[in-house]
Design an enzyme around this catalytic site. Structure first.
Site, PDB file in Angstrom:
ATOM      1  N   TYR A 274     -21.480  39.459  46.502  1.00  0.00           N
ATOM      2  CA  TYR A 274     -22.658  38.671  46.856  1.00  0.00           C
ATOM      3  C   TYR A 274     -22.355  37.185  47.040  1.00  0.00           C
ATOM      4  CZ  TYR A 274     -25.513  42.742  45.681  1.00  0.00           C
ATOM      5  OH  TYR A 274     -26.073  43.987  45.657  1.00  0.00           O
TER       6      TYR A 274
ATOM      7  N   LYS B 199     -43.437  34.354  52.674  1.00  0.00           N
ATOM      8  CA  LYS B 199     -42.406  33.677  53.470  1.00  0.00           C
ATOM      9  C   LYS B 199     -41.314  34.645  53.893  1.00  0.00           C
ATOM     10  CE  LYS B 199     -38.910  33.413  50.349  1.00  0.00           C
ATOM     11  NZ  LYS B 199     -37.464  33.655  50.501  1.00  0.00           N
TER      12      LYS B 199
ATOM     13  N   ASN C  43     -33.725  37.591  54.894  1.00  0.00           N
ATOM     14  CA  ASN C  43     -34.838  38.103  55.700  1.00  0.00           C
ATOM     15  C   ASN C  43     -34.734  37.640  57.149  1.00  0.00           C
ATOM     16  OD1 ASN C  43     -36.944  39.601  53.866  1.00  0.00           O
ATOM     17  ND2 ASN C  43     -36.185  37.876  52.672  1.00  0.00           N
TER      18      ASN C  43
END
Length: 332
Positions: free
Chosen positions: A50, A192, A257
């Site tokens: 990550y 968001k 996203n």
């Protein structure tokens, strides 16, 4: 209590938050589900899957045993995917100290119940609202672990408890602000993600700054409409947990996203986009829950509606754009 902290979830944000806590002088134990992640955190003090290049402070350790992480912890930080929170927390309840502060890093709305994450925590752990603290803001993990200056919001109805968390995470590179508006902070963080999906789709389709500015500003408007209907302070959406988080998630190429949306905008299927990004894009599932929440309160959220159609009903992004642009004109 010992003053130790448990961070439950070793994704990018959970790991970055553990670094913040360690740098702020707290003893931290990260819980990770996968043995390979635990091994890397322990042996290399890193999380290469990550956050490649990260070196965690000596105060941070890792375990695959949730009981070992949680038992005696003064702060219990919840950093798992939002749709898994209820099930995970139910399993962890036996280890929680009765006075522990539960800190939510999650930015989503639960499918089926349309509950915010703090509501899921209160219901599952059977604790009052003043035991749950929400952390939200423009917090892109790779920039934070590089110790680039960043700020966040620490929200709780009990400002003393919010201040306790604020002190626990203040470092030279990370500046937290307290707030009492949990509803506004959570909705800002959840919606968001959906708007960032739309921004990524538009970017991949070749649209320019006018289109992207429209998505950010009109996305903020529909977030605020829903928030006010649910009792949020409208000023929250002009701050770090509203506009700040939205701008960071839309403008950064590393925001998951937005990246997920870019794959969709290039014609990828939902599964192809998931494989390509290799991380949880909370906005994909939250789009369904936020749409349901908006409909229940009769709030118009046209960008969210179109993102849901693209993600879950196979609508071509070009049709979604056309639908947004053909809506009846009205005052701003």
């Amino acid at each position: 209590m010992s003053g130790q902290v448990a961070v439950l979830g070793a994704g990018s944000w959970g790991t970055a938050f553990a670094k913040i806590l360690g740098d702020a002088g707290r003893d931290v134990t990260i819980w990770a589900r996968r043995p390979s992640v635990v091994a890397a955190l322990q042996a290399e003090r890193s999380n290469p899957e990550y956050l490649p290049g990260l070196v965690l402070p000596e105060r941070v350790t890792a375990t695959g045993d949730p009981g070992e992480a949680i038992t005696g912890a003064e702060l219990v930080v919840l950093a798992v995917p939002s749709q898994t929170l209820r099930g995970n927390l139910a399993e962890w309840l036996p280890y929680l100290h009765r006075d522990a502060t539960l800190v939510s890093l999650m930015k989503g709305i639960e499918l089926g119940t349309t509950k915010r994450m703090s509501e899921v925590v209160m219901e599952t752990a059977r604790v009052p609202a003043d035991r749950v603290v929400v952390v939200s803001g423009p917090n892109l993990a790779p920039e934070i672990v590089a110790e680039q200056p960043a700020a966040t919001v620490v929200a709780c109805p009990d400002i003393d408890r919010a201040t306790l968390v604020q002190r626990a995470i203040t470092t030279p590179y990370f500046r937290p602000y307290t707030n009492h508006d949990v509803i506004g902070c959570e909705l800002g963080g959840a919606v968001k993600n959906v708007i960032a999906l739309a921004y990524g789709i538009a970017t991949a389709m070749g649209f320019g700054h006018n289109t992207r500015a429209m998505l950010v500003t009109r996305g903020l408007a529909e977030t605020a409409r829903l928030g006010v209907a649910l009792g949020a302070d409208p000023l929250t959406f002009a701050g770090l947990a509203g506009m700040g988080d939205l701008v960071a998630s839309c403008s950064s190429p590393s925001a998951r996203n937005r990246t997920f949306g870019e794959h969709l905008g290039r014609g990828a299927t939902l599964e192809e986009a998931r494989i390509a990004t290799r991380q949880t894009a909370e906005g994909v599932k939250s789009a369904l829950a936020i749409r349901d929440l908006a409909r229940a309160h009769e709030i118009e959220m046209p960008i969210t509606e179109q993102v849901e159609l693209v993600c879950h009903e196979g609508v071509d992004p070009r049709r979604a754009v056309a639908a947004l642009m053909s809506r009846t004109t009205k005052p701003e």
